[in-house]
Design an enzyme around this catalytic site. Sequence first.
Site, short mmCIF file in Angstrom:
data_model
loop_
_atom_site.label_atom_id
_atom_site.label_comp_id
_atom_site.label_asym_id
_atom_site.label_seq_id
_atom_site.Cartn_x
_atom_site.Cartn_y
_atom_site.Cartn_z
N ASP A 111 -4.74 4.32 -9.09
CA ASP A 111 -4.47 3.49 -7.91
C ASP A 111 -5.30 3.95 -6.72
O ASP A 111 -5.74 5.11 -6.67
CB ASP A 111 -2.99 3.55 -7.53
CG ASP A 111 -2.10 2.96 -8.63
OD1 ASP A 111 -2.60 2.11 -9.39
OD2 ASP A 111 -0.93 3.35 -8.70
N1 URA Z 1 0.35 5.68 -12.78
C1 URA Z 1 0.43 5.14 -11.55
O1 URA Z 1 1.48 4.66 -11.14
N2 URA Z 1 -0.66 5.14 -10.78
C2 URA Z 1 -1.82 5.69 -11.16
O2 URA Z 1 -2.78 5.66 -10.40
C3 URA Z 1 -1.91 6.24 -12.44
C4 URA Z 1 -0.80 6.23 -13.23
#
Ligand code: URA
Length: 241
Positions: free
Chosen positions: A101
């Site tokens: 993310d």
């Molecule tokens: N899980 C998440 O919620 N976000 C990420 O960036 C990676 C795994």
Amino acid sequence: MERLQKVIANSGITSRRKAEELILNGKVRVNGVRVITLGTQVSSSDKVEVDGVLINKEDKVYYLLNKPREVITSVTDDKGRKTVVDIIKDDKRIYPVGRLDYDTTGAIILTNDGEFANLMMHPKNEIDKCYIAKIEGELTPKELMTLKTGVIIDKIKTKRAKVKIRKVDKKTNTSIIEITIHEGKNHQVKKMFESVGHTVLKLKRERIAFLTLEGLKSGEYRKLNHKEVTTLYSLAINKKV
Ligand code: URA
């Protein structure tokens, strides 16, 4: 070294016989120079163009990046945000393997090897991804067990996960949790914690298989060496059923 007509045919654009015709008709250039001799030998570093279009593949490259916050995990962004590809100084058409993310930091691999990327991403191949999450509150023993055995997110049960409590801060009412999964559903870790009633405040991917962030500060990256790449390949292939 390979014969030019074979390199052209292997690129999938035409047959061996048509490739010979293209050469004889002066449509083929090697490193910018027109070649009309059948059987000319070329190597993978030679640039072969047919009618001005580059057809032979680039050398494969593999990078491990320590992704900073506020960088998007894609090749381009229509909102003009910085991408993980912008950070890496390489002209090859690399792309990220999987996703982190915008506000998640840590380990991400980038490559131009599509077969490798698919193997790494397929949950069946069970490549471990270890995250450190700072969450609101404290996990109860029951919530810990639920996270380990699987929770329902987006109507599908997550696979078994390894979950360890690293630290609990009573003053700020937060905890640091280590969680290892081998799937890669969208926002998986955040959704897993949400499903047991805890918001993720910060998330970092600390490890992919045996690749840690050792020696890489935020925003730094390095090339994977041959042994690391072959080990990742064999880890993925051996897990295949
Ligand atoms: N899980 C998440 O919620 N976000 C990420 O960036 C990676 C795994």
